[in-house]
Design a protein around this motif. Sequence first.
Motif, PDB file in Angstrom:
ATOM      1  N   GLU A   1     -26.872  -9.877   1.794  1.00  0.00           N
ATOM      2  CA  GLU A   1     -26.248  -8.565   1.636  1.00  0.00           C
ATOM      3  C   GLU A   1     -27.286  -7.458   1.483  1.00  0.00           C
ATOM      4  OE1 GLU A   1     -23.807 -11.864   0.661  1.00  0.00           O
ATOM      5  OE2 GLU A   1     -25.524 -11.189  -0.511  1.00  0.00           O
ATOM      6  N   MET A   2     -28.417  -7.771   0.858  1.00  0.00           N
ATOM      7  CA  MET A   2     -29.478  -6.778   0.708  1.00  0.00           C
ATOM      8  C   MET A   2     -30.038  -6.400   2.078  1.00  0.00           C
ATOM      9  SD  MET A   2     -33.033  -6.929  -1.460  1.00  0.00           S
ATOM     10  CE  MET A   2     -32.229  -6.649  -3.024  1.00  0.00           C
ATOM     11  N   CYS A   3     -30.252  -7.396   2.917  1.00  0.00           N
ATOM     12  CA  CYS A   3     -30.753  -7.141   4.273  1.00  0.00           C
ATOM     13  C   CYS A   3     -29.722  -6.359   5.080  1.00  0.00           C
ATOM     14  CB  CYS A   3     -31.069  -8.463   4.962  1.00  0.00           C
ATOM     15  SG  CYS A   3     -32.348  -9.415   4.127  1.00  0.00           S
ATOM     16  N   ALA A   4     -28.468  -6.748   4.965  1.00  0.00           N
ATOM     17  CA  ALA A   4     -27.397  -6.053   5.692  1.00  0.00           C
ATOM     18  C   ALA A   4     -27.315  -4.596   5.260  1.00  0.00           C
ATOM     19  CB  ALA A   4     -26.067  -6.762   5.463  1.00  0.00           C
ATOM     20  N   ASN A   5     -27.499  -4.344   3.974  1.00  0.00           N
ATOM     21  CA  ASN A   5     -27.462  -2.979   3.456  1.00  0.00           C
ATOM     22  C   ASN A   5     -28.615  -2.142   4.021  1.00  0.00           C
ATOM     23  OD1 ASN A   5     -26.359  -0.905   1.728  1.00  0.00           O
ATOM     24  ND2 ASN A   5     -28.142  -1.244   0.419  1.00  0.00           N
ATOM     25  N   LEU A   6     -29.790  -2.734   4.143  1.00  0.00           N
ATOM     26  CA  LEU A   6     -30.933  -2.024   4.714  1.00  0.00           C
ATOM     27  C   LEU A   6     -30.660  -1.635   6.161  1.00  0.00           C
ATOM     28  CD1 LEU A   6     -33.877  -4.113   3.250  1.00  0.00           C
ATOM     29  CD2 LEU A   6     -33.242  -1.770   2.637  1.00  0.00           C
ATOM     30  N   VAL A   7     -30.030  -2.525   6.895  1.00  0.00           N
ATOM     31  CA  VAL A   7     -29.690  -2.231   8.290  1.00  0.00           C
ATOM     32  C   VAL A   7     -28.601  -1.156   8.339  1.00  0.00           C
ATOM     33  CG1 VAL A   7     -28.690  -3.180  10.412  1.00  0.00           C
ATOM     34  CG2 VAL A   7     -30.406  -4.490   9.143  1.00  0.00           C
TER      35      VAL A   7
END
Length: 138
Positions: free
Chosen positions: A112-118
């Motif tokens: 979810e952290m990676c998805a949020n960055l994207v």
Amino acid sequence: GTGQLHRIKGTMDGAMYRQILGENLLPSARALKMGRGWVFCMTMTQNTQQGNIGVAEEEAIKVLEWPSQSPDLNPIENLWRELKVRVAKRQPRNLNDLEKICKEEWDKIPPEMCANLVANYKKRLTSVIANKGFATKY
């Protein structure tokens, strides 16, 4: 999510960079079940200094390049900061301990952290443009 984390021993040159990408980039994309719609991001400096990655051409990987002096545009910087904070809390005692802890903590970073960055990438771009290329809150 995060892909494979690879320890670099010695000084990285173009051949080592291509080897690391060749051994880790596609397996990471496959493990993350990213399909074919993903884009590999790297600075123009990486591409030039590492002798053009080669792997992208061989595998028809889409590459997004941006100026090397634009860390505000690079989402990986946020992940490096997260990893640094997590590793510092565990206080590694030597290089082997550091490598082990880095890999463990890297694997714990939630997708979810990676998805949020994207998802927030457009805000980064807008902020950089508004600040005429100068530093932003990102």
